[in-house]
Design a protein around this motif. Structure first.
Motif, PDB file in Angstrom:
ATOM      1  N   ARG A 177      -6.766  -2.336   1.882  1.00  0.00           N
ATOM      2  CA  ARG A 177      -6.020  -2.428   0.624  1.00  0.00           C
ATOM      3  C   ARG A 177      -6.965  -2.465  -0.572  1.00  0.00           C
ATOM      4  O   ARG A 177      -6.744  -1.777  -1.566  1.00  0.00           O
ATOM      5  N   ARG A 178      -8.013  -3.267  -0.481  1.00  0.00           N
ATOM      6  CA  ARG A 178      -8.965  -3.370  -1.589  1.00  0.00           C
ATOM      7  C   ARG A 178      -9.651  -2.043  -1.863  1.00  0.00           C
ATOM      8  O   ARG A 178      -9.829  -1.647  -3.020  1.00  0.00           O
ATOM      9  N   ARG A 197      -8.556   1.038  -1.067  1.00  0.00           N
ATOM     10  CA  ARG A 197      -7.592   2.019  -1.573  1.00  0.00           C
ATOM     11  C   ARG A 197      -7.247   1.739  -3.036  1.00  0.00           C
ATOM     12  O   ARG A 197      -7.134   2.649  -3.842  1.00  0.00           O
ATOM     13  N   ARG A 198      -7.104   0.478  -3.392  1.00  0.00           N
ATOM     14  CA  ARG A 198      -6.821   0.113  -4.776  1.00  0.00           C
ATOM     15  C   ARG A 198      -8.002   0.482  -5.673  1.00  0.00           C
ATOM     16  O   ARG A 198      -7.828   0.981  -6.775  1.00  0.00           O
ATOM     17  N   ALA A 199      -9.227   0.244  -5.201  1.00  0.00           N
ATOM     18  CA  ALA A 199     -10.426   0.515  -5.999  1.00  0.00           C
ATOM     19  C   ALA A 199     -10.576   1.996  -6.334  1.00  0.00           C
ATOM     20  O   ALA A 199     -11.036   2.339  -7.420  1.00  0.00           O
ATOM     21  N   GLY A 218      -8.026   4.166  -6.437  1.00  0.00           N
ATOM     22  CA  GLY A 218      -6.818   4.705  -7.042  1.00  0.00           C
ATOM     23  C   GLY A 218      -5.792   5.264  -6.081  1.00  0.00           C
ATOM     24  O   GLY A 218      -4.914   6.023  -6.480  1.00  0.00           O
ATOM     25  N   ALA A 240      -2.606   4.712  -3.282  1.00  0.00           N
ATOM     26  CA  ALA A 240      -1.511   3.765  -3.065  1.00  0.00           C
ATOM     27  C   ALA A 240      -1.906   2.791  -1.965  1.00  0.00           C
ATOM     28  O   ALA A 240      -2.586   3.149  -1.016  1.00  0.00           O
ATOM     29  N   SER A 241      -1.495   1.553  -2.130  1.00  0.00           N
ATOM     30  CA  SER A 241      -1.778   0.560  -1.102  1.00  0.00           C
ATOM     31  C   SER A 241      -0.548  -0.296  -0.888  1.00  0.00           C
ATOM     32  O   SER A 241       0.351  -0.323  -1.702  1.00  0.00           O
TER      33      SER A 241
END
Length: 126
Positions: free
Chosen positions: A94-95, A97-99, A101, A103-104
């Motif tokens: 999650r971290r 994928r968020r970093a 850009g 979707a998470s």
């Protein structure tokens, strides 16, 4: 710029490591991260990527065989971390994928039914 440096690994783990060990851990870590986020990594890496990379690389060097506990004589050591080796936890995924850009979380799930394919009617000549 590498995601993990030998100096960072030595400092975090607080023990001597060979250059070969550091290089292997860094290579395996980068491969796992690129496998998750593809070529979306920038140089320098986005905020949050380096901390995940360092944690994964340290895990590779700390417990490469995935041992949960070991005993020698009267001494028993149990490892609290359930993650071992080059495995990204759900939180690390999650971290990352968020970093970069992507979707998470629940937003990346697709629960809609698959589109049915075209219906083919076969007529036999007899």
């Amino acid at each position: 710029m590498p995601l993990v440096t030998a100096d960072d690994l030595r400092t975090l783990l607080g023990r001597p490591l060979t250059d070969a060990q550091c290089t292997l851990a860094a290579t395996l870590t980068e491969d796992a991260i690129r496998g998750e986020v593809g070529d979306r990594l920038t140089d320098p890496p986005q905020p949050g990527v380096s901390s995940v990379a360092l944690a994964v690389a340290a895990r590779v060097l700390t417990n490469p065989g995935g041992v949960r506990s070991e005993q020698a004589g009267g001494m028993l050591i149990s490892y609290a971390d359930a993650q071992t080796g080059v495995v990204l936890s759900d939180d690390e995924r999650r971290r990352l994928r968020r970093a970069v850009g992507l979707a998470s979380g629940a937003g990346m799930l697709d629960i809609s039914p698959a589109e049915p394919g075209p219906t083919v009617c076969v007529r036999r000549p007899w």
